[in-house]
Write a protein that holds these residues in place. Structure first.
Motif, mmCIF file in Angstrom:
data_model
loop_
_atom_site.group_PDB
_atom_site.id
_atom_site.type_symbol
_atom_site.label_atom_id
_atom_site.label_comp_id
_atom_site.label_asym_id
_atom_site.label_seq_id
_atom_site.Cartn_x
_atom_site.Cartn_y
_atom_site.Cartn_z
ATOM 1 N N HIS A 273 11.258 -0.570 3.870
ATOM 2 C CA HIS A 273 12.084 0.617 3.623
ATOM 3 C C HIS A 273 11.315 1.576 2.728
ATOM 4 C CE1 HIS A 273 16.098 2.333 1.926
ATOM 5 N NE2 HIS A 273 15.539 3.144 2.810
ATOM 6 N N VAL A 274 11.097 2.781 3.202
ATOM 7 C CA VAL A 274 10.369 3.806 2.445
ATOM 8 C C VAL A 274 11.226 5.058 2.327
ATOM 9 C CG1 VAL A 274 8.118 2.895 3.150
ATOM 10 C CG2 VAL A 274 9.194 4.704 4.488
ATOM 11 N N HIS A 275 10.824 5.951 1.412
ATOM 12 C CA HIS A 275 11.661 7.112 1.123
ATOM 13 C C HIS A 275 10.970 8.463 1.284
ATOM 14 C CE1 HIS A 275 15.241 5.070 -0.408
ATOM 15 N NE2 HIS A 275 14.385 4.123 -0.746
ATOM 16 N N GLN A 276 9.714 8.490 1.555
ATOM 17 C CA GLN A 276 8.997 9.759 1.670
ATOM 18 C C GLN A 276 8.097 9.733 2.897
ATOM 19 O OE1 GLN A 276 9.522 12.388 -0.354
ATOM 20 N NE2 GLN A 276 10.991 11.223 -1.563
ATOM 21 N N ALA A 277 7.706 10.904 3.369
ATOM 22 C CA ALA A 277 6.901 11.008 4.582
ATOM 23 C C ALA A 277 5.547 10.305 4.453
ATOM 24 C CB ALA A 277 6.702 12.474 4.950
ATOM 25 N N VAL A 278 4.863 10.482 3.339
ATOM 26 C CA VAL A 278 3.545 9.850 3.165
ATOM 27 C C VAL A 278 3.703 8.326 3.121
ATOM 28 C CG1 VAL A 278 1.551 9.606 1.618
ATOM 29 C CG2 VAL A 278 2.531 11.861 2.047
ATOM 30 N N GLU A 279 4.735 7.846 2.445
ATOM 31 C CA GLU A 279 5.018 6.409 2.435
ATOM 32 C C GLU A 279 5.355 5.926 3.842
ATOM 33 O OE1 GLU A 279 8.312 6.211 -0.196
ATOM 34 O OE2 GLU A 279 7.103 6.401 -2.002
ATOM 35 N N GLY A 280 6.090 6.756 4.578
ATOM 36 C CA GLY A 280 6.451 6.417 5.948
ATOM 37 C C GLY A 280 5.235 6.244 6.833
ATOM 38 N N LEU A 281 4.260 7.108 6.667
ATOM 39 C CA LEU A 281 3.025 7.022 7.442
ATOM 40 C C LEU A 281 2.283 5.723 7.131
ATOM 41 C CD1 LEU A 281 1.271 8.627 9.434
ATOM 42 C CD2 LEU A 281 0.100 9.614 7.465
ATOM 43 N N HIS A 282 2.163 5.395 5.859
ATOM 44 C CA HIS A 282 1.505 4.147 5.464
ATOM 45 C C HIS A 282 2.311 2.939 5.948
ATOM 46 C CE1 HIS A 282 -0.632 6.875 2.733
ATOM 47 N NE2 HIS A 282 -1.595 5.975 2.782
ATOM 48 N N GLY A 283 3.623 3.005 5.808
ATOM 49 C CA GLY A 283 4.479 1.917 6.262
ATOM 50 C C GLY A 283 4.403 1.717 7.764
ATOM 51 N N TYR A 284 4.357 2.810 8.513
ATOM 52 C CA TYR A 284 4.269 2.733 9.973
ATOM 53 C C TYR A 284 3.028 1.955 10.404
ATOM 54 C CZ TYR A 284 3.617 4.174 14.807
ATOM 55 O OH TYR A 284 3.417 4.176 16.155
ATOM 56 N N PHE A 285 1.887 2.329 9.859
ATOM 57 C CA PHE A 285 0.644 1.657 10.229
ATOM 58 C C PHE A 285 0.580 0.228 9.677
ATOM 59 C CE2 PHE A 285 -0.640 6.039 11.078
ATOM 60 C CZ PHE A 285 -1.162 5.864 12.354
ATOM 61 N N ALA A 286 1.172 -0.016 8.523
ATOM 62 C CA ALA A 286 1.188 -1.365 7.965
ATOM 63 C C ALA A 286 2.036 -2.306 8.819
ATOM 64 C CB ALA A 286 1.704 -1.347 6.531
ATOM 65 N N CYS A 287 3.083 -1.789 9.427
ATOM 66 C CA CYS A 287 3.981 -2.610 10.247
ATOM 67 C C CYS A 287 3.447 -2.853 11.658
ATOM 68 C CB CYS A 287 5.350 -1.949 10.352
ATOM 69 S SG CYS A 287 6.321 -2.000 8.836
ATOM 70 N N MET A 288 2.523 -2.038 12.114
ATOM 71 C CA MET A 288 2.007 -2.183 13.480
ATOM 72 C C MET A 288 1.464 -3.594 13.703
ATOM 73 S SD MET A 288 0.091 1.402 14.324
ATOM 74 C CE MET A 288 -0.268 0.960 16.014
ATOM 75 N N GLY A 289 1.865 -4.195 14.818
ATOM 76 C CA GLY A 289 1.386 -5.524 15.155
ATOM 77 C C GLY A 289 2.093 -6.648 14.420
ATOM 78 N N THR A 290 3.113 -6.331 13.634
ATOM 79 C CA THR A 290 3.916 -7.348 12.951
ATOM 80 C C THR A 290 5.339 -7.266 13.506
ATOM 81 O OG1 THR A 290 4.785 -5.988 11.135
ATOM 82 C CG2 THR A 290 2.565 -6.925 10.846
ATOM 83 N N LYS A 291 6.175 -8.178 13.080
ATOM 84 C CA LYS A 291 7.585 -8.153 13.489
ATOM 85 C C LYS A 291 8.430 -7.282 12.564
ATOM 86 C CE LYS A 291 7.403 -12.631 15.720
ATOM 87 N NZ LYS A 291 7.965 -13.979 15.817
ATOM 88 N N ALA A 292 7.819 -6.764 11.513
ATOM 89 C CA ALA A 292 8.536 -5.946 10.535
ATOM 90 C C ALA A 292 8.959 -4.623 11.144
ATOM 91 C CB ALA A 292 7.674 -5.705 9.303
ATOM 92 N N LYS A 293 10.163 -4.203 10.800
ATOM 93 C CA LYS A 293 10.706 -2.913 11.226
ATOM 94 C C LYS A 293 10.630 -1.944 10.048
ATOM 95 C CE LYS A 293 11.875 -4.655 15.148
ATOM 96 N NZ LYS A 293 10.904 -4.641 16.186
ATOM 97 N N LEU A 294 10.388 -0.683 10.370
ATOM 98 C CA LEU A 294 10.282 0.350 9.333
ATOM 99 C C LEU A 294 11.555 1.176 9.292
ATOM 100 C CD1 LEU A 294 8.450 1.875 7.282
ATOM 101 C CD2 LEU A 294 7.816 3.367 9.183
#
Length: 93
Positions: free
Chosen positions: A68-89
């Motif tokens: 769970h993120v709260h800002q666009a830049v965090e969202g971008l990092h979170g999106y790529f960090a979650c890729m290939g995992t079962k984690a949802k953003l």
């Protein structure tokens, strides 16, 4: 304040929560004393591949299901960090 309230009440409500921060602030000590695991990472660049790598490691090590993120830049990092995992953003503005 909302995130701090969630952290303070996580254990009482059976939430398995990890809080990852890339910056400090006035409430930093409150988060440290909230009863949840606090992990401090550094973001050195606007788009930081090292930060993504570290977030992915946390996601995999702790079997994180939701990021769970709260800002666009965090969202971008979170999106790529979650890729290939079962984690949802989840991105909340």
């Amino acid at each position: 304040m909302l995130e701090l309230d969630v952290c303070r009440n996580a254990n009482a409500n059976d939430l398995d929560l990890i809080f990852v921060a890339t910056g400090g602030g006035d409430l930093e000590e409150d988060f440290e004393n909230s009863g949840i695991e606090l992990i401090r990472l550094q973001r050195r660049l606007p788009f930081d591949l090292s930060l993504i790598k570290n977030l992915r490691k946390i996601i995999k090590t702790h079997n994180v299901e939701i990021v769970h993120v709260h800002q666009a830049v965090e969202g971008l990092h979170g999106y790529f960090a979650c890729m290939g995992t079962k984690a949802k953003l989840v991105l909340t503005f």
